[in-house]
Write a protein that holds these residues in place. Sequence first.
Motif, PDB file in Angstrom:
ATOM      1  N   TYR A  30      10.842  32.474 -51.868  1.00  0.00           N
ATOM      2  CA  TYR A  30      10.001  31.843 -51.268  1.00  0.00           C
ATOM      3  C   TYR A  30       9.987  32.326 -49.740  1.00  0.00           C
ATOM      4  N   PRO A  31       9.119  32.170 -48.720  1.00  0.00           N
ATOM      5  CA  PRO A  31       8.618  32.708 -47.455  1.00  0.00           C
ATOM      6  C   PRO A  31       9.525  31.974 -46.566  1.00  0.00           C
ATOM      7  N   VAL A  32      10.872  32.009 -46.306  1.00  0.00           N
ATOM      8  CA  VAL A  32      12.113  31.378 -45.586  1.00  0.00           C
ATOM      9  C   VAL A  32      12.571  32.093 -44.701  1.00  0.00           C
ATOM     10  N   ASN A  33      12.596  31.911 -43.461  1.00  0.00           N
ATOM     11  CA  ASN A  33      13.316  32.978 -42.270  1.00  0.00           C
ATOM     12  C   ASN A  33      14.648  32.582 -42.446  1.00  0.00           C
ATOM     13  N   GLN A  34      15.354  33.704 -42.969  1.00  0.00           N
ATOM     14  CA  GLN A  34      16.728  33.575 -43.285  1.00  0.00           C
ATOM     15  C   GLN A  34      17.480  33.598 -41.789  1.00  0.00           C
ATOM     16  N   LYS A  35      17.092  33.517 -40.815  1.00  0.00           N
ATOM     17  CA  LYS A  35      17.528  33.331 -39.306  1.00  0.00           C
ATOM     18  C   LYS A  35      17.238  31.946 -38.782  1.00  0.00           C
ATOM     19  N   ALA A  36      16.632  31.109 -39.670  1.00  0.00           N
ATOM     20  CA  ALA A  36      16.395  30.061 -39.363  1.00  0.00           C
ATOM     21  C   ALA A  36      16.407  28.955 -40.185  1.00  0.00           C
ATOM     22  N   ILE A  37      17.742  28.853 -40.632  1.00  0.00           N
ATOM     23  CA  ILE A  37      18.085  27.783 -41.668  1.00  0.00           C
ATOM     24  C   ILE A  37      19.086  26.857 -41.075  1.00  0.00           C
ATOM     25  N   GLY A  38      18.807  25.444 -41.344  1.00  0.00           N
ATOM     26  CA  GLY A  38      19.407  24.480 -40.747  1.00  0.00           C
ATOM     27  C   GLY A  38      20.222  23.561 -41.855  1.00  0.00           C
ATOM     28  N   LEU A  39      21.293  23.110 -41.590  1.00  0.00           N
ATOM     29  CA  LEU A  39      22.235  22.323 -42.560  1.00  0.00           C
ATOM     30  C   LEU A  39      22.350  20.933 -42.106  1.00  0.00           C
ATOM     31  N   ILE A  40      22.130  20.143 -42.984  1.00  0.00           N
ATOM     32  CA  ILE A  40      22.436  18.687 -42.675  1.00  0.00           C
ATOM     33  C   ILE A  40      22.994  17.855 -43.655  1.00  0.00           C
ATOM     34  N   GLY A  41      23.770  16.916 -43.376  1.00  0.00           N
ATOM     35  CA  GLY A  41      24.583  15.909 -44.392  1.00  0.00           C
ATOM     36  C   GLY A  41      25.041  14.762 -43.650  1.00  0.00           C
ATOM     37  N   HIS A  42      25.114  13.834 -44.230  1.00  0.00           N
ATOM     38  CA  HIS A  42      25.645  12.297 -43.853  1.00  0.00           C
ATOM     39  C   HIS A  42      26.747  11.909 -44.805  1.00  0.00           C
ATOM     40  N   SER A  43      27.937  11.268 -44.406  1.00  0.00           N
ATOM     41  CA  SER A  43      28.884  10.826 -45.045  1.00  0.00           C
ATOM     42  C   SER A  43      29.773  11.947 -45.739  1.00  0.00           C
ATOM     43  N   PHE A  44      29.806  11.887 -47.075  1.00  0.00           N
ATOM     44  CA  PHE A  44      30.396  13.021 -47.711  1.00  0.00           C
ATOM     45  C   PHE A  44      29.423  14.399 -47.497  1.00  0.00           C
ATOM     46  N   GLY A  45      28.191  13.928 -47.342  1.00  0.00           N
ATOM     47  CA  GLY A  45      27.563  15.394 -47.003  1.00  0.00           C
ATOM     48  C   GLY A  45      27.900  15.788 -45.601  1.00  0.00           C
ATOM     49  N   GLY A  46      28.350  14.915 -44.730  1.00  0.00           N
ATOM     50  CA  GLY A  46      28.760  15.294 -43.548  1.00  0.00           C
ATOM     51  C   GLY A  46      29.961  16.074 -43.566  1.00  0.00           C
ATOM     52  N   TYR A  47      30.954  15.750 -44.393  1.00  0.00           N
ATOM     53  CA  TYR A  47      32.188  16.454 -44.724  1.00  0.00           C
ATOM     54  C   TYR A  47      31.588  17.708 -45.182  1.00  0.00           C
ATOM     55  N   GLU A  48      30.984  17.745 -46.063  1.00  0.00           N
ATOM     56  CA  GLU A  48      30.349  19.259 -46.646  1.00  0.00           C
ATOM     57  C   GLU A  48      29.910  20.140 -45.526  1.00  0.00           C
ATOM     58  N   THR A  49      29.299  19.406 -44.695  1.00  0.00           N
ATOM     59  CA  THR A  49      28.415  20.241 -43.740  1.00  0.00           C
ATOM     60  C   THR A  49      29.503  21.122 -42.742  1.00  0.00           C
ATOM     61  N   ASN A  50      30.422  19.937 -42.050  1.00  0.00           N
ATOM     62  CA  ASN A  50      31.546  20.389 -41.631  1.00  0.00           C
ATOM     63  C   ASN A  50      32.404  21.680 -42.235  1.00  0.00           C
ATOM     64  N   PHE A  51      32.619  21.552 -43.349  1.00  0.00           N
ATOM     65  CA  PHE A  51      33.256  22.526 -44.193  1.00  0.00           C
ATOM     66  C   PHE A  51      32.373  23.875 -44.292  1.00  0.00           C
ATOM     67  N   ILE A  52      31.194  23.973 -44.679  1.00  0.00           N
ATOM     68  CA  ILE A  52      30.487  24.995 -44.883  1.00  0.00           C
ATOM     69  C   ILE A  52      30.349  25.724 -43.678  1.00  0.00           C
ATOM     70  N   ILE A  53      30.033  25.228 -42.494  1.00  0.00           N
ATOM     71  CA  ILE A  53      29.921  26.035 -41.384  1.00  0.00           C
ATOM     72  C   ILE A  53      31.059  26.712 -40.949  1.00  0.00           C
ATOM     73  N   THR A  54      32.152  26.218 -41.418  1.00  0.00           N
ATOM     74  CA  THR A  54      33.510  27.148 -41.142  1.00  0.00           C
ATOM     75  C   THR A  54      33.691  28.192 -41.692  1.00  0.00           C
ATOM     76  N   GLN A  55      33.021  28.450 -42.886  1.00  0.00           N
ATOM     77  CA  GLN A  55      32.992  29.366 -43.948  1.00  0.00           C
ATOM     78  C   GLN A  55      31.808  30.608 -44.020  1.00  0.00           C
ATOM     79  N   SER A  56      30.554  30.150 -43.430  1.00  0.00           N
ATOM     80  CA  SER A  56      29.587  30.768 -43.627  1.00  0.00           C
ATOM     81  C   SER A  56      28.907  30.924 -42.513  1.00  0.00           C
ATOM     82  N   SER A  57      28.089  31.844 -42.111  1.00  0.00           N
ATOM     83  CA  SER A  57      27.243  32.141 -41.047  1.00  0.00           C
ATOM     84  C   SER A  57      25.835  32.062 -41.211  1.00  0.00           C
ATOM     85  N   LEU A  58      25.560  31.515 -42.570  1.00  0.00           N
ATOM     86  CA  LEU A  58      24.062  31.520 -43.244  1.00  0.00           C
ATOM     87  C   LEU A  58      23.262  30.530 -42.198  1.00  0.00           C
TER      88      LEU A  58
END
Length: 875
Positions: free
Chosen positions: A706-734
């Motif tokens: 799909y036509p997604v700009n790979q340099k313009a991807i945001g990540l969001i999560g709340h509660s357990f999703g907030g934990y997952e967000t915190n962790f993922i950005i320590t491991q990936s520059s996506l």
Amino acid sequence: MKILLNIRRSFWISTNLLLIICPLMGQIKKAGFVPQEDYKKWSNLRITDLSNNAKWAAYSLSYETGEDTTFLKTTAGQTTTVIPDAKNGIFLKNNSFACLVPNNQFLIYDVEDNNRRYFDSITSFQTASRHILLRKKNADSSISILINDLKGNLLKEITNVDLYSLSPDGNKLAFCQNKERSYLKILDLGKKITSTKLSVSPQIHYKIIKWHHSGKSFVMAGYPEKLKNNNFTELLLYKTAQNEIYHYNITLDKNFASGVFIEGRYLNSLAVSEDQSNVFFIAKDMRVSPADNNTDVVEIWNSDDKDLFPRRKEYGYNNEDFYLIQWTPETGRTKRIGNTENPRVILNGNQRFALAYDPEKNKPSFKQKPDLDFSIIDLHSGEVSPFLSGQPSIGLTKTMSFSPNGKFLVYFKDEKWQLYSFDNKNTVSLNESIKSSFANTTTQYGVSTFPFGFAGWTKNDKSLIVYDEFDLWEFNTESFSATRLTRGIEENKIYRLAFYKSEDFGILDFKAHTLVPGENIVLNVKAVDHSRSGISFINKNRKVESVVYNSTYVSVVKKSGSGNNFIYLQEKFNVPPELISKNENENPNTVFASNPHHKNYAWGRSLLIRYKNSKGILLNGSLFFPAGFDNTKTYPMIVNIYEKQTYRLHKYMNPTLLNGSSFNTTNYTNNGYFVLLPDISYELGNPGYSALDCVTSAVKKVLEEYPVNQKAIGLIGHSFGGYETNFIITQSSLFSAAISGAGLSDLSSGYLAFNQNDYLPEMWRYESFQMRMGTTLFENYAGFQKNSPITHAADVLTPLLSYTGDTDTSVDPLQSREFHMALRRLKKKHILLIYPKEDHVFTNKKNQMDLTLKSLEWFEYYLKDGPKSKWMEAQ
């Protein structure tokens, strides 16, 4: 002016207006994206009721402004009547509609002849077998009860009412009057209303009346008028058929010391037994010392304490404050059910037996609550027998049920449903030879303590119905034979009851849900991948009949009192909720389509995607396209994460700024974003890396197709999703930007914390719940560190916006503050928003709007090169 508007009268005007407006509308160009000022146009559609003859549906529309309007419409989709601000609306047996309306008015509306009757100064109403009871507050503040027929004709008025109660069958009314405190009166609400008058002591102030379910007796609780301190001392039992009355005074009972009183404030603390030979009541020991709130003493925290010091300080030390008492009026005897070893008691369906336990016995516990050890008490003989040990106390009503007639107890133990017979005193494992698993392992918590669910019992305790992952199973309580009622595993569907009355062991005369094929076994049906959903029912022959099943989200079903007639809500992400009627042997008909202005705006669409994580596990995700999608353009994308969210595939979401946890799919698709909701599969002991694997796999799948700009991807999560967000950005520059709400950052400190609301340790969340570590911190210290975002804070490259409420009782705000301090010291791009007086999900509208707007602005700046808002500037 009366508030009821009948649209039939305005048909000519409406038609002529449409003839004028329609040509103009044809010239209006679609408005494109929804501007924020138009959000207030959107309403939420709710089903109110369906008439007994299935010819009329009642539904309501509510708006952000607080406006709430009820509509009555024929299920054929024709005549409509509007009732603004109606409350407690219900169709009567004669198919008239009754409700409360503003200015303390009560309305009965006859939908067939368009006749309506209003009653002033009405604060509440009840429906009886043949009557409607209205509670009227008079100018002098006295209370009257108006007894009307179903057309609203007044049959009888009872003035100066002090206390009243309608029997469960709706056939009798018991009441006391202020000016005649020496009498208790009972009305028989038959075709002809008759009255019985009983002499009672005017010195006793009775406050509650609890009926036997048959309406053949009731018990009242009161206290001496001279005390006026709500320390209840008196019980009165009246048997209507025998016209017999019995009295009990706990202060005269030698079995109880001074200071023990009847708990008479709540209906659930009283019950007349099934055979009406006994009364059960809760007694409160006022001698038990309350919690010690002295702040000047030294706190003593002992590791052997049953509870943490703060919990003891808040709630007290003694467990012996409430007793269950059995009073036998014929003999005048009382006895306590349970003892100091097993003080808590749950009565079975006919109050012939009881389960007794001590909630303190297995403390200290490092589960959410300690497991329970049960004994069975024979209430006739007094015999106490050890029965069941190590039963989880959390979700007890999901793992245990008494049959309505009292013959059996079913419970879930060792991944099997076990049936105990009180008559034979034996236990049978029901699903021993069945290959299907009844233990819910889909949560991936590492334990399978909980079943997929208990549905209910059939009449006369003949059988019980439970779920496996896909289907309903019926087990005969005599032959123990098993019958699978649905074919979900073959059809790739999941069947569940649409109507379910949850059990409440706190009610002394509670009876479990009774299922009757052909009447109330209505099923919600969904495809395993959530691509389709619908409604079915089980007929009198125990065969499944489908009502609807299609590529939409179907919910909130109502069935008529007679016949297989239904109304339900149906929606898609790009089709607002519709009220649909489905009568027997007829095609579905749209009664009402909400938010018709939707068509004037560009909108996105949803698509089910499938992808594999690195371990080859096939997963689903929901992908939402930008409004006004153009496949020649590339778009930014927001990835919202939690656990499994594919169930949102077809859910319509109103655009709104009032979001308790920031994220709203429509807000983002409306602002030109793709939105991805990927499902996550977990490996025990590796929650952070599991989320990283599945989320990045899903994103890469979308980028391929799909036509997604790979340099313009945001990540969001709340509660357990907030934990997952915190962790993922320590491991990936996506991800180019991220937002984390109320997220954990340090698993070790979180594990060693206690909840600020109930003062219970949080370790259970990690060992056997959502954090999915599966062990103690000390058995896998390295794993806890490895899966903690704070351990890898130095590797964060993604700008992060975090938010939390300063009174969050689910995830300590300290977790967000600590992560901020780490990122601040490491000079990472991070802003933390702490909202005052907000808990885990925000409820203040001003804060909801502020958070929603700041979240949009954050992504606009980092993903769309939008302007940098002033609040993002350093101070």
